[in-house]
Design a protein around this motif. Structure first.
Motif, PDB file in Angstrom:
ATOM      1  N   LEU A   8      34.489  39.136 -19.925  1.00  0.00           N
ATOM      2  CA  LEU A   8      35.423  40.240 -19.952  1.00  0.00           C
ATOM      3  C   LEU A   8      35.420  40.888 -18.577  1.00  0.00           C
ATOM      4  N   SER A   9      36.502  41.517 -18.212  1.00  0.00           N
ATOM      5  CA  SER A   9      36.505  42.331 -17.004  1.00  0.00           C
ATOM      6  C   SER A   9      37.389  43.544 -17.267  1.00  0.00           C
ATOM      7  N   TYR A  10      37.257  44.547 -16.453  1.00  0.00           N
ATOM      8  CA  TYR A  10      38.007  45.769 -16.712  1.00  0.00           C
ATOM      9  C   TYR A  10      39.512  45.515 -16.630  1.00  0.00           C
ATOM     10  N   ASP A  11      39.978  44.967 -15.537  1.00  0.00           N
ATOM     11  CA  ASP A  11      41.367  44.555 -15.388  1.00  0.00           C
ATOM     12  C   ASP A  11      41.464  43.791 -14.079  1.00  0.00           C
ATOM     13  N   LYS A  12      42.682  43.526 -13.633  1.00  0.00           N
ATOM     14  CA  LYS A  12      42.870  42.665 -12.463  1.00  0.00           C
ATOM     15  C   LYS A  12      42.765  43.407 -11.140  1.00  0.00           C
ATOM     16  N   ARG A  13      42.760  44.733 -11.158  1.00  0.00           N
ATOM     17  CA  ARG A  13      42.741  45.435  -9.884  1.00  0.00           C
ATOM     18  C   ARG A  13      41.354  45.389  -9.265  1.00  0.00           C
ATOM     19  N   LYS A  14      41.302  45.623  -7.971  1.00  0.00           N
ATOM     20  CA  LYS A  14      40.039  45.617  -7.250  1.00  0.00           C
ATOM     21  C   LYS A  14      39.399  47.003  -7.296  1.00  0.00           C
ATOM     22  N   TYR A  15      38.073  47.003  -7.405  1.00  0.00           N
ATOM     23  CA  TYR A  15      37.312  48.239  -7.440  1.00  0.00           C
ATOM     24  C   TYR A  15      36.454  48.350  -6.185  1.00  0.00           C
ATOM     25  N   SER A  16      36.245  49.570  -5.746  1.00  0.00           N
ATOM     26  CA  SER A  16      35.321  49.797  -4.640  1.00  0.00           C
ATOM     27  C   SER A  16      33.895  49.759  -5.174  1.00  0.00           C
ATOM     28  N   ILE A  17      32.948  49.615  -4.272  1.00  0.00           N
ATOM     29  CA  ILE A  17      31.540  49.637  -4.677  1.00  0.00           C
ATOM     30  C   ILE A  17      31.189  50.979  -5.314  1.00  0.00           C
ATOM     31  N   ALA A  18      31.688  52.048  -4.754  1.00  0.00           N
ATOM     32  CA  ALA A  18      31.409  53.377  -5.303  1.00  0.00           C
ATOM     33  C   ALA A  18      31.949  53.501  -6.729  1.00  0.00           C
ATOM     34  N   GLU A  19      33.138  52.963  -6.973  1.00  0.00           N
ATOM     35  CA  GLU A  19      33.710  53.008  -8.322  1.00  0.00           C
ATOM     36  C   GLU A  19      32.871  52.179  -9.290  1.00  0.00           C
ATOM     37  N   TYR A  20      32.470  51.001  -8.839  1.00  0.00           N
ATOM     38  CA  TYR A  20      31.622  50.147  -9.693  1.00  0.00           C
ATOM     39  C   TYR A  20      30.335  50.855 -10.073  1.00  0.00           C
ATOM     40  N   LEU A  21      29.653  51.422  -9.094  1.00  0.00           N
ATOM     41  CA  LEU A  21      28.373  52.065  -9.367  1.00  0.00           C
ATOM     42  C   LEU A  21      28.534  53.256 -10.301  1.00  0.00           C
ATOM     43  N   GLU A  22      29.593  54.018 -10.134  1.00  0.00           N
ATOM     44  CA  GLU A  22      29.830  55.150 -11.028  1.00  0.00           C
ATOM     45  C   GLU A  22      30.053  54.666 -12.457  1.00  0.00           C
ATOM     46  N   MET A  23      30.856  53.615 -12.618  1.00  0.00           N
ATOM     47  CA  MET A  23      31.147  53.081 -13.941  1.00  0.00           C
ATOM     48  C   MET A  23      29.919  52.399 -14.543  1.00  0.00           C
ATOM     49  N   GLU A  24      29.183  51.670 -13.734  1.00  0.00           N
ATOM     50  CA  GLU A  24      28.022  50.935 -14.230  1.00  0.00           C
ATOM     51  C   GLU A  24      26.915  51.881 -14.663  1.00  0.00           C
ATOM     52  N   ASN A  25      26.705  52.924 -13.915  1.00  0.00           N
ATOM     53  CA  ASN A  25      25.651  53.875 -14.260  1.00  0.00           C
ATOM     54  C   ASN A  25      25.951  54.619 -15.560  1.00  0.00           C
ATOM     55  N   ALA A  26      27.228  54.669 -15.938  1.00  0.00           N
ATOM     56  CA  ALA A  26      27.615  55.339 -17.181  1.00  0.00           C
ATOM     57  C   ALA A  26      27.780  54.358 -18.341  1.00  0.00           C
ATOM     58  N   SER A  27      27.676  53.053 -18.057  1.00  0.00           N
ATOM     59  CA  SER A  27      27.947  52.032 -19.068  1.00  0.00           C
ATOM     60  C   SER A  27      26.686  51.665 -19.848  1.00  0.00           C
ATOM     61  N   GLU A  28      26.879  51.293 -21.127  1.00  0.00           N
ATOM     62  CA  GLU A  28      25.778  50.791 -21.932  1.00  0.00           C
ATOM     63  C   GLU A  28      25.629  49.278 -21.789  1.00  0.00           C
ATOM     64  N   GLU A  29      26.547  48.639 -21.091  1.00  0.00           N
ATOM     65  CA  GLU A  29      26.521  47.205 -20.858  1.00  0.00           C
ATOM     66  C   GLU A  29      26.306  46.921 -19.378  1.00  0.00           C
ATOM     67  N   LYS A  30      25.818  45.724 -19.074  1.00  0.00           N
ATOM     68  CA  LYS A  30      25.589  45.338 -17.688  1.00  0.00           C
ATOM     69  C   LYS A  30      26.774  44.529 -17.166  1.00  0.00           C
ATOM     70  N   HIS A  31      27.136  44.830 -15.931  1.00  0.00           N
ATOM     71  CA  HIS A  31      28.222  44.108 -15.282  1.00  0.00           C
ATOM     72  C   HIS A  31      27.794  43.677 -13.886  1.00  0.00           C
ATOM     73  N   GLU A  32      28.259  42.527 -13.478  1.00  0.00           N
ATOM     74  CA  GLU A  32      28.156  42.121 -12.077  1.00  0.00           C
ATOM     75  C   GLU A  32      29.367  42.672 -11.331  1.00  0.00           C
ATOM     76  N   TYR A  33      29.162  42.807 -10.020  1.00  0.00           N
ATOM     77  CA  TYR A  33      30.270  43.183  -9.142  1.00  0.00           C
ATOM     78  C   TYR A  33      30.327  42.164  -8.022  1.00  0.00           C
ATOM     79  N   TYR A  34      31.540  41.674  -7.721  1.00  0.00           N
ATOM     80  CA  TYR A  34      31.674  40.709  -6.631  1.00  0.00           C
ATOM     81  C   TYR A  34      33.063  40.823  -6.017  1.00  0.00           C
ATOM     82  N   GLN A  35      33.111  41.246  -4.764  1.00  0.00           N
ATOM     83  CA  GLN A  35      34.341  41.330  -3.996  1.00  0.00           C
ATOM     84  C   GLN A  35      35.450  42.055  -4.758  1.00  0.00           C
TER      85      GLN A  35
END
Length: 208
Positions: A8-35
């Motif tokens: 699964l992924s959030y959607d097709k748009r690109k996320y910044s590292i800062a956005e990923y970290l904010e979302m990941e720190n609030a998530s109950e699931e683990k996600h990878e981030y790549y480019q």
């Protein structure tokens, strides 16, 4: 089998590292981030937080962490489980190895105490859905970590360990272990792990 197919992924748009970290720190699931992509970690196409990993996978991870912690006590290296997130600055990957060993003081992204930059040894326990990714693309991404000296793949479906280490010429060399009576050598950590310890308590499914 495809080497990288996000469950699964959030959607097709690109996320910044800062956005990923904010979302990941609030998530109950683990996600990878790549480019710019945020990808849900999966086990056989299902989130690891929604369905448990196999018994053998969990047992092997526990054995690795337990024996490494015992053998590394007082040696300046510390093992961590799959809650540890690492960040590879060169290629932007954020991910969660099954077991990570850090030698010396941990270095984290902007001293944030969460995203480790300097693992010395990484262990991944292979499952049917991740083994091609772990052997192929993920290993290529891991090789961008300047501090990494060993990469160990442990099969959860049979007795098989693939141990990669970087030699004096800067080349990655593979040694395979397929016999339960063998002992995995970890030169970076100056210790060894008998495969009987790695696979202790593991029962493999009979071939159909």
């Amino acid at each position: 089998m495809e080497t990288r197919e996000p469950a699964l992924s959030y959607d097709k748009r690109k996320y910044s590292i800062a956005e990923y970290l904010e979302m990941e720190n609030a998530s109950e699931e683990k996600h990878e981030y790549y480019q710019g992509e945020i990808i849900l970690l999966s086990e056989a196409g299902i989130s690891r937080t929604e369905a448990p990993a196999s018994l053998s996978h969990v047992c092997i991870c526990g054995n690795l962490y337990f024996h490494l912690r015992l053998k590394l006590k007082g040696k300046g290296c510390q093992p961590y489980g799959s809650e540890m997130r690492i960040y590879i600055e060169k290629n932007t990957l954020f991910t969660y190895p099954d077991v990570t060993v850090i030698c010396g003081e941990p270095i984290t992204l902007n001293n944030d105490n969460y995203n480790v930059l300097n693992p010395s040894v990484i262990f991944e326990v292979l499952s049917p859905s991740t083994k091609n990714y772990d052997r192929g693309e993920k290993f290529a991404l891991y090789r961008d970590i300047p501090s990494l000296r060993e990469y160990i793949l442990v099969d959860s479906g049979s007795v098989r360990v693939e141990a990669f280490h970087i030699n004096n010429d800067g080349h990655w060399v593979l040694k395979e272990y397929k016999n339960a009576n063998e002992t995995l050598l970890l030169p970076t950590l100056q210790l060894s792990l008998p495969l009987t310890e790695i696979y202790e308590g593991v029962t493999f499914e009979a071939a159909s």
